[in-house]
Design a protein around this motif. Sequence first.
Motif, PDB file in Angstrom:
ATOM      1  N   GLN A   7       0.767  -1.176  -0.082  1.00 21.01           N
ATOM      2  CA  GLN A   7       0.010   0.067   0.019  1.00 21.01           C
ATOM      3  C   GLN A   7       0.844   1.209   0.131  1.00 21.01           C
ATOM      4  N   MET A   8       2.050   1.391   0.727  1.00 17.86           N
ATOM      5  CA  MET A   8       2.769   2.442   0.980  1.00 17.86           C
ATOM      6  C   MET A   8       4.019   2.509  -0.166  1.00 17.86           C
ATOM      7  N   CYS A   9       4.072   1.368  -1.045  1.00 18.45           N
ATOM      8  CA  CYS A   9       5.152   1.264  -2.139  1.00 18.45           C
ATOM      9  C   CYS A   9       6.408   1.506  -1.321  1.00 18.45           C
ATOM     10  N   THR A  10       6.782   0.739  -0.386  1.00 19.81           N
ATOM     11  CA  THR A  10       7.900   1.017   0.317  1.00 19.81           C
ATOM     12  C   THR A  10       9.041  -0.191   0.115  1.00 19.81           C
ATOM     13  N   PRO A  11      10.022   0.081  -0.626  1.00 21.28           N
ATOM     14  CA  PRO A  11      10.827  -0.965  -0.831  1.00 21.28           C
ATOM     15  C   PRO A  11      11.903  -1.399   0.502  1.00 21.28           C
ATOM     16  N   TRP A  12      12.299  -2.645   0.647  1.00 23.09           N
ATOM     17  CA  TRP A  12      12.832  -3.111   1.932  1.00 23.09           C
ATOM     18  C   TRP A  12      14.142  -1.948   2.090  1.00 23.09           C
ATOM     19  N   GLU A  13      14.915  -1.273   0.908  1.00 23.90           N
ATOM     20  CA  GLU A  13      15.830  -0.551   1.250  1.00 23.90           C
ATOM     21  C   GLU A  13      15.459   0.816   1.645  1.00 23.90           C
ATOM     22  N   THR A  14      14.419   1.252   1.459  1.00 20.97           N
ATOM     23  CA  THR A  14      13.920   2.253   1.917  1.00 20.97           C
ATOM     24  C   THR A  14      13.730   2.305   3.685  1.00 20.97           C
ATOM     25  N   ILE A  15      13.110   1.052   4.010  1.00 21.57           N
ATOM     26  CA  ILE A  15      13.042   0.929   5.262  1.00 21.57           C
ATOM     27  C   ILE A  15      14.375   0.929   5.969  1.00 21.57           C
ATOM     28  N   THR A  16      15.293   0.343   5.702  1.00 26.57           N
ATOM     29  CA  THR A  16      16.588  -0.043   6.001  1.00 26.57           C
ATOM     30  C   THR A  16      17.208   1.419   6.073  1.00 26.57           C
ATOM     31  N   ARG A  17      17.091   2.348   5.114  1.00 27.58           N
ATOM     32  CA  ARG A  17      17.695   3.456   5.226  1.00 27.58           C
ATOM     33  C   ARG A  17      16.934   4.783   6.194  1.00 27.58           C
ATOM     34  N   LYS A  18      15.781   4.649   5.939  1.00 27.68           N
ATOM     35  CA  LYS A  18      14.977   5.658   6.857  1.00 27.68           C
ATOM     36  C   LYS A  18      14.436   5.412   8.347  1.00 27.68           C
ATOM     37  N   ALA A  19      14.438   3.992   8.413  1.00 26.91           N
ATOM     38  CA  ALA A  19      13.820   3.454   9.532  1.00 26.91           C
ATOM     39  C   ALA A  19      15.063   2.981  10.517  1.00 26.91           C
ATOM     40  N   GLY A  20      16.148   2.645   9.673  1.00 20.87           N
ATOM     41  CA  GLY A  20      17.292   1.770  10.242  1.00 20.87           C
ATOM     42  C   GLY A  20      17.065   0.356  10.893  1.00 20.87           C
ATOM     43  N   ILE A  21      16.139  -0.055  10.197  1.00 22.35           N
ATOM     44  CA  ILE A  21      15.860  -1.790  10.723  1.00 22.35           C
ATOM     45  C   ILE A  21      16.444  -2.627   9.416  1.00 22.35           C
ATOM     46  N   THR A  22      17.275  -3.397  10.007  1.00 25.15           N
ATOM     47  CA  THR A  22      18.004  -4.155   8.739  1.00 25.15           C
ATOM     48  C   THR A  22      17.257  -4.899   8.083  1.00 25.15           C
ATOM     49  N   ARG A  23      17.925  -5.333   6.955  1.00 25.93           N
ATOM     50  CA  ARG A  23      17.084  -6.209   5.796  1.00 25.93           C
ATOM     51  C   ARG A  23      16.734  -7.461   6.447  1.00 25.93           C
ATOM     52  N   ALA A  24      17.919  -8.057   7.223  1.00 23.90           N
ATOM     53  CA  ALA A  24      17.666  -9.574   7.890  1.00 23.90           C
ATOM     54  C   ALA A  24      16.279  -9.304   8.927  1.00 23.90           C
ATOM     55  N   ARG A  25      16.408  -8.057   9.662  1.00 26.49           N
ATOM     56  CA  ARG A  25      15.452  -7.975  10.685  1.00 26.49           C
ATOM     57  C   ARG A  25      13.802  -7.949   9.846  1.00 26.49           C
ATOM     58  N   ILE A  26      13.994  -7.265   8.737  1.00 25.52           N
ATOM     59  CA  ILE A  26      12.723  -6.895   7.836  1.00 25.52           C
ATOM     60  C   ILE A  26      12.388  -8.465   7.410  1.00 25.52           C
ATOM     61  N   GLU A  27      13.118  -9.125   7.195  1.00 24.77           N
ATOM     62  CA  GLU A  27      12.904 -10.625   6.613  1.00 24.77           C
ATOM     63  C   GLU A  27      12.300 -11.234   7.636  1.00 24.77           C
ATOM     64  N   GLU A  28      12.909 -11.003   8.843  1.00 20.49           N
ATOM     65  CA  GLU A  28      12.175 -11.995  10.237  1.00 20.49           C
ATOM     66  C   GLU A  28      10.721 -11.387  10.360  1.00 20.49           C
ATOM     67  N   LEU A  29      10.430 -10.033  10.274  1.00 22.12           N
ATOM     68  CA  LEU A  29       9.190  -9.550  10.259  1.00 22.12           C
ATOM     69  C   LEU A  29       8.293  -9.794   9.393  1.00 22.12           C
ATOM     70  N   ASN A  30       8.798 -10.179   8.403  1.00 19.98           N
ATOM     71  CA  ASN A  30       7.817 -10.742   7.054  1.00 19.98           C
ATOM     72  C   ASN A  30       7.692 -12.392   7.285  1.00 19.98           C
ATOM     73  N   ASP A  31       8.368 -12.963   8.174  1.00 19.95           N
ATOM     74  CA  ASP A  31       8.309 -14.078   8.555  1.00 19.95           C
ATOM     75  C   ASP A  31       7.341 -14.636   9.763  1.00 19.95           C
ATOM     76  N   ASP A  32       6.707 -13.421  10.329  1.00 16.54           N
ATOM     77  CA  ASP A  32       6.039 -13.747  11.428  1.00 16.54           C
ATOM     78  C   ASP A  32       6.553 -13.351  12.707  1.00 16.54           C
ATOM     79  N   ALA A  33       7.763 -12.650  12.858  1.00 18.99           N
ATOM     80  CA  ALA A  33       8.497 -12.286  14.112  1.00 18.99           C
ATOM     81  C   ALA A  33       7.798 -10.957  14.537  1.00 18.99           C
ATOM     82  N   GLU A  34       7.706 -11.041  15.923  1.00 17.47           N
ATOM     83  CA  GLU A  34       7.040  -9.906  16.589  1.00 17.47           C
ATOM     84  C   GLU A  34       7.724  -8.616  16.575  1.00 17.47           C
TER      85      GLU A  34
END
Length: 99
Positions: A40-67
């Motif tokens: 919905q927000m058209c947010t690439p993972w790289e943008t989350i990493t850059r703007k929110a400071g969340i690593t790509r590995a952690r984004i993958e964990e969140l995408n795999d149901d991590a809390e």
Amino acid sequence: MVYRKGERPVEKQVVDYSPEHPVARTIADGDHWMDAWLGQMCTPWETITRKAGITRARIEELNDDAEPTGDEIEKLAALWWVTPEGLRRSIEDANAASL
């Protein structure tokens, strides 16, 4: 961001999550909360990493149901212009829909 002469920037406002929110409809259709927000927000993972400071590995964990942590919810909510409470509700809705 590039501005043209006379062009006014689009003002963004924090929007509360509700059943009418486009992300809510996507979640109701069965999408994972992270996929619904990313789409919905058209947010690439790289943008989350850059703007929110969340690593790509952690984004993958969140995408795999991590809390997500409270800090991650705050950062993602700010990035997606939603309240932290609204983001939490969307996660709860997605978890309830997957049961």
